[in-house]
Design a protein around this motif. Structure first.
Motif, PDB file in Angstrom:
ATOM      1  N   ALA A   1       0.835  -1.206   0.000  1.00 37.88           N
ATOM      2  CA  ALA A   1       0.000   0.000   0.000  1.00 37.88           C
ATOM      3  C   ALA A   1       0.865   1.250   0.000  1.00 37.88           C
ATOM      4  O   ALA A   1       1.801   1.368   0.796  1.00 37.88           O
ATOM      5  CB  ALA A   1      -0.928   0.005   1.218  1.00 37.88           C
ATOM      6  N   LEU A   2       0.520   2.155  -0.897  1.00 37.78           N
ATOM      7  CA  LEU A   2       1.241   3.417  -0.990  1.00 37.78           C
ATOM      8  C   LEU A   2       0.223   4.546  -0.940  1.00 37.78           C
ATOM      9  O   LEU A   2      -0.765   4.517  -1.678  1.00 37.78           O
ATOM     10  CB  LEU A   2       2.016   3.496  -2.309  1.00 37.78           C
ATOM     11  CG  LEU A   2       2.801   4.783  -2.538  1.00 37.78           C
ATOM     12  CD1 LEU A   2       4.027   4.828  -1.633  1.00 37.78           C
ATOM     13  CD2 LEU A   2       3.221   4.917  -4.004  1.00 37.78           C
ATOM     14  N   SER A   3       0.467   5.532  -0.056  1.00 44.37           N
ATOM     15  CA  SER A   3      -0.487   6.633   0.008  1.00 44.37           C
ATOM     16  C   SER A   3       0.159   7.906  -0.532  1.00 44.37           C
ATOM     17  O   SER A   3       1.385   7.996  -0.683  1.00 44.37           O
ATOM     18  CB  SER A   3      -0.968   6.851   1.439  1.00 44.37           C
ATOM     19  OG  SER A   3       0.079   7.382   2.220  1.00 44.37           O
ATOM     20  N   VAL A   4      -0.681   8.874  -0.814  1.00 42.65           N
ATOM     21  CA  VAL A   4      -0.220  10.185  -1.283  1.00 42.65           C
ATOM     22  C   VAL A   4      -1.058  11.249  -0.591  1.00 42.65           C
ATOM     23  O   VAL A   4      -2.250  11.027  -0.332  1.00 42.65           O
ATOM     24  CB  VAL A   4      -0.348  10.298  -2.825  1.00 42.65           C
ATOM     25  CG1 VAL A   4      -1.821  10.238  -3.269  1.00 42.65           C
ATOM     26  CG2 VAL A   4       0.308  11.556  -3.352  1.00 42.65           C
ATOM     27  N   THR A   5      -0.410  12.362  -0.258  1.00 42.94           N
ATOM     28  CA  THR A   5      -1.146  13.453   0.393  1.00 42.94           C
ATOM     29  C   THR A   5      -1.121  14.681  -0.509  1.00 42.94           C
ATOM     30  O   THR A   5      -0.047  15.107  -0.962  1.00 42.94           O
ATOM     31  CB  THR A   5      -0.526  13.797   1.761  1.00 42.94           C
ATOM     32  OG1 THR A   5      -0.549  12.621   2.569  1.00 42.94           O
ATOM     33  CG2 THR A   5      -1.322  14.891   2.455  1.00 42.94           C
ATOM     34  N   LEU A   6      -2.308  15.198  -0.755  1.00 44.25           N
ATOM     35  CA  LEU A   6      -2.429  16.418  -1.552  1.00 44.25           C
ATOM     36  C   LEU A   6      -2.884  17.543  -0.625  1.00 44.25           C
ATOM     37  O   LEU A   6      -3.841  17.368   0.141  1.00 44.25           O
ATOM     38  CB  LEU A   6      -3.480  16.215  -2.651  1.00 44.25           C
ATOM     39  CG  LEU A   6      -3.197  15.078  -3.626  1.00 44.25           C
ATOM     40  CD1 LEU A   6      -4.432  14.746  -4.442  1.00 44.25           C
ATOM     41  CD2 LEU A   6      -2.056  15.446  -4.551  1.00 44.25           C
ATOM     42  N   HIS A   7      -2.198  18.663  -0.706  1.00 40.38           N
ATOM     43  CA  HIS A   7      -2.530  19.804   0.159  1.00 40.38           C
ATOM     44  C   HIS A   7      -3.138  20.927  -0.654  1.00 40.38           C
ATOM     45  O   HIS A   7      -2.815  21.096  -1.827  1.00 40.38           O
ATOM     46  CB  HIS A   7      -1.259  20.339   0.851  1.00 40.38           C
ATOM     47  CG  HIS A   7      -0.697  19.394   1.852  1.00 40.38           C
ATOM     48  ND1 HIS A   7      -1.320  19.106   3.054  1.00 40.38           N
ATOM     49  CD2 HIS A   7       0.446  18.666   1.828  1.00 40.38           C
ATOM     50  CE1 HIS A   7      -0.586  18.239   3.721  1.00 40.38           C
ATOM     51  NE2 HIS A   7       0.491  17.954   3.013  1.00 40.38           N
TER      52      HIS A   7
END
Lengths: 219, 388
Positions: free
Chosen positions: B75-81
Motif C-alpha cells: 500500500a502506498l499513500s499520497v497526500t495532496l494539500h
C-alpha cells in the motif's frame, strides 16, 4: 444550434431516411440489386458515424479529463461477468470465412449492446452540450442497428434476440463490458473510455464487413 | 495507414492486457477548495509488485515522491494539500500507476465550494400565458462541481409549492408553460444545491400582469412622404395576442443609416400605430424597427417590459437638390452635373471669343460653389436642430 451542427443533423437525417426508405420496401420479392443498395447505404452510414465519433470522442475525453484525454492513454479493460460487448477483433481466417448471416448477426449484436452503453454514457454526462451530442449520435447508431436488422430480415436471416449465447471472444474469453453500472466514478470513466474505443473498432470493422457482403452478393 | 490485418492483431493484444490490480481509496470524495486529502493505493493480494515502483498522477501530472508514504508491503499513500477547484466537472483523476506506467486503479475527486444564494432572479411572461425566470449563480466557486438549481413557486396566499421542470430554454433559466393565475401574487425563488451544501435565493413576489411582454409589432411598413427628402412614415399593427388589452401600450421606434451601427431612438411614440420620422438625410437608405411595451395591461401599474424589436425594414428617402440643413457632403444631382458641363463649354467659348476674359475658367465656378456652401453652413448653425 450552430451552423456546423445543423449541417451534420441534415446530413444524418438524409442518410437515415435513405437507409430506412430502402429497408422498408414492402415488396417481398426483393432483388439482390436492392439489397446491395441497402448494404451500400449502410456502409455509408457506418463511415458517417465513424467520422462523427472522432469529434465526439475528443470532446468526451476532454470532459473526462487527463489522463483519459492523453494520446497514448490505455487503461485496462473493465473486468465483469455480466452482458458484454463482443469484440470486433477476430482472427483473419475466421473473419473471412464468416457466412453472411453470421457476419450480420455479429454486427447486429454488437450495436445492440453498444447502443445501450452509449445511452447510459449520455445519461450520466453532466455537460448538457456533450450530452446532447451523445444523444444525437445515439439516434444515428439506432438507425444503423435498424438497417442491419432490416437487412438480415430481407436476406432471410433471423436477427438474434436478447439472451442469446454470447459469441466466442479472443484471449482469455473474459467479457469486456458490463451492463451493470460501475460502483465508482473512476471505473465508470474507464468503462466509458472502453465503450468509445470498442465502438470505434466496430464501426471500422463494419465498413469492411459490408464491403465483403456487397462483393459476395455480386458473386 | 495501418493495414487491416495489423489492426486486427493490435486489437487482439489490447484485449488480452491485464485487468485493474489495485484499489484506491477513498472513492469519489467531495472536498472543499483548499482542503487536503490522503489517498491510498492498495495492491491486490496476488500482484507481485513492490510499492517502490508505484507512482501517482493527478490529472495526468506525475506527483513527486516527496508526498508519498508507504503504508505497508502493498500500500502506498499520497497526500495532496491545498486542493484547487476541480479541473473538470466529471472529477479530478487521481491514478495509481505501476512501474511501466500501467493504470492499477484510480479515484475521482470533486473539489468545490458550497453554493451561495442565487441572485438577480428576474421573470417575465409572454402574453400572460407562461413565465420564464432567469437568475445568476451567487458565487464563482459553484462551477467546479455539479450544482443543481431548482426554481420553485407558489401562490402567495395558498401554500402549494410547485417545482419548475423545464431548464432547456437557456443557462440558469426555467420555463413554466401554463397553469398560471393572474391578479394574485406569486412567490418565486431558486434553490442551489451541490454536494457541499445548498442555498436559496431571496423570494421574489410578483403578479403575472406586472411582468408581461409581448410580440414585436407585426406588419411594419416604412414609406416615403411624397417627394420630401428628409421624412419617412412608419406604420405598424398592434401585437395581435394582446390587441384587445393594449389601451395604454407604448411603442418605440429606432432607426439607423444603412452603413451605420448607431441607432436613433424615438422614445415617446405613445399609443398610436404610426409615426413620421423627420430630419433625415435625402437619398439615403434607413433601417427601421419598432417595439411594444404592454404597459397598463389588465390595470397593471408597473412599467412593463418591452418586446423584442421587429425585424428591420429598409426604406430610402427621396433624392433632393436643395442644400440640406446641417449637411456637410451635399451630393451633386444629375442636373447639377449637366449644368457644370454646359458652364465649362460656355467659359471655354468666352475665353476664345471675348478679350480680357482669359482667366475665366471652370475653376472659378468651383471656387464660387465652395464659398457658397461655406456661407450656407455658417448661416444654418443658428437654426434649430433635428426635430426627432
Amino acid at each position: 444550434m450552430s451552423r456546423g451542427k445543423a449541417v451534420c443533423c441534415a446530413q444524418l437525417t438524409l442518410l437515415l431516411a435513405a437507409v430506412v426508405g430502402c429497408v422498408q420496401v414492402p415488396d417481398l420479392s426483393l432483388t439482390l440489386t436492392s439489397e446491395r443498395t441497402t448494404i451500400e447505404r449502410t456502409y455509408e452510414l457506418t463511415k458517417y458515424l465513424e467520422h462523427q465519433l472522432k469529434d465526439i470522442k475528443d470532446t468526451y475525453l476532454s470532459y473526462l479529463g487527463p489522463p483519459f484525454s492523453d494520446p497514448d492513454f490505455s487503461p485496462p479493460r473493465p473486468n465483469s461477468s455480466s452482458l458484454s460487448v463482443p469484440s470486433a477483433a477476430t482472427r483473419v481466417e475466421l473473419w473471412r470465412g464468416l457466412e453472411n448471416g453470421a457476419r450480420l448477426a455479429q454486427n447486429q449484436r454488437a450495436y445492440r449492446v453498444l447502443l445501450c452503453a452509449m445511452r447510459e454514457l449520455a445519461r450520466s454526462t453532466l455537460c448538457p452540450y456533450l450530452q446532447s451530442s451523445l444523444l444525437h449520435f445515439c439516434s444515428g447508431l439506432n438507425g444503423l442497428l435498424g438497417s442491419i436488422t432490416g437487412l438480415m430480415r430481407s436476406l432471410g436471416y433471423t436477427p438474434p434476440q436478447l439472451g442469446d449465447v454470447p459469441l466466442p471472444l479472443p484471449g482469455d474469453g473474459q467479457p469486456l463490458l458490463t451492463e451493470r453500472p460501475a460502483s465508482n466514478e473512476f471505473s465508470r470513466k474507464v468503462e466509458g473510455f472502453w465503450v468509445l474505443r470498442e465502438l470505434q473498432s466496430w464501426l471500422w470493422r463494419s465498413a469492411k464487413d459490408f464491403n465483403r457482403l456487397k462483393k459476395r452478393l455480386k458473386a | 495507414m495501418i493495414s487491416f490485418w495489423c489492426r486486427v492483431l493490435l486489437l487482439h493484444q489490447i484485449f488480452t492486457s491485464p485487468a485493474c490490480s489495485a484499489v484506491v481509496s477513498p472513492q469519489d470524495p467531495v472536498l472543499l477548495v483548499g482542503s487536503s486529502l490522503t489517498a491510498t493505493c492498495t495492491l491486490s493480494p496476488g500482484l507481485q509488485l513492490h510499492t517502490g515502483f508505484l507512482y501517482w498522477t493527478f490529472n495526468g501530472n506525475r506527483l513527486p515522491s516527496s508526498v508519498y508514504h508507504v503504508q505497508g508491503p502493498g500500500a502506498l499513500s499520497v497526500t495532496l494539500h491545498n486542493l484547487n477547484g476541480s479541473r473538470q466537472q466529471s472529477g479530478d483523476n487521481l491514478v495509481c500507476h505501476g512501474r511501466k506506467g500501467e493504470v492499477l486503479g484510480g479515484s475521482c475527486l470533486y473539489v468545490g465550494m458550497p453554493p451561495q444564494r442565487p441572485v438577480n432572479l428576474t421573470c417575465w411572461s409572454h402574453n400572460t400565458k407562461d413565465l420564464t425566470c432567469r437568475w445568476s449563480p451567487g458565487g464563482p466557486g459553484e462551477g467546479f462541481i455539479r450544482t443543481r438549481y431548482t426554481l420553485k413557486y407558489k401562490l402567495r396566499w395558498f401554500g402549494q409549492e410547485t417545482v419548475c421542470t423545464d431548464y432547456n430554454r437557456g443557462i440558469n433559466t426555467c420555463y413554466i408553460p401554463s397553469g398560471l393565475a393572474v391578479f394574485t401574487p406569486y412567490e418565486i425563488w431558486v434553490e442551489a444545491t451541490n454536494q457541499l451544501g445548498s442555498a436559496s435565493s431571496r423570494v421574489v413576489t410578483l403578479d403575472i400582469i406586472d411582468v408581461v411582454t409581448t410580440d414585436p409589432p407585426p406588419d411594419v411598413q416604412v414609406n416615403r412622404v411624397g417627394i420630401l427628402g428628409d421624412q419617412l412614415t412608419v406604420r405598424w399593427r398592434s401585437p395581435p395576442a394582446l390587441r384587445d388589452f393594449l389601451f395604454r401600450a407604448k411603442y418605440q421606434i429606432r432607426y439607423r443609416l444603412e452603413n451605420s451601427a448607431d441607432w436613433k431612438v424615438v422614445e415617446n411614440v405613445g399609443n398610436q400605430t404610426s409615426c413620421r420620422l423627420a430630419g433625415l438625410r435625402p437619398g439615403t437608405v434607413y433601417f427601421v424597427q419598432v417595439r411594444c411595451n404592454p404597459v397598463g395591461i389588465y390595470g397593471s401599474r408597473k412599467p412593463g417590459i418591452w418586446s423584442d424589436w421587429s425585424p428591420p425594414m429598409a426604406a430610402s428617402t427621396p433624392q433632393s437638390e436643395r442644400l440640406q440643413t446641417g449637411s456637410c457632403d451635399a451630393k451633386s444631382g444629375s442636373q447639377t452635373a449637366a449644368l457644370r458641363r454646359e458652364l465649362k463649354q460656355f467659359l471655354g467659348w468666352v475665353r476664345k471669343h471675348a478679350s480680357g476674359c482669359g482667366s475665366v475658367s471652370i475653376k472659378l465656378y468651383d471656387q464660387w460653389r465652395a464659398w457658397l456652401q461655406k456661407s450656407h453652413k455658417t448661416r444654418n448653425q443658428i437654426l434649430p436642430g433635428d426635430k426627432s
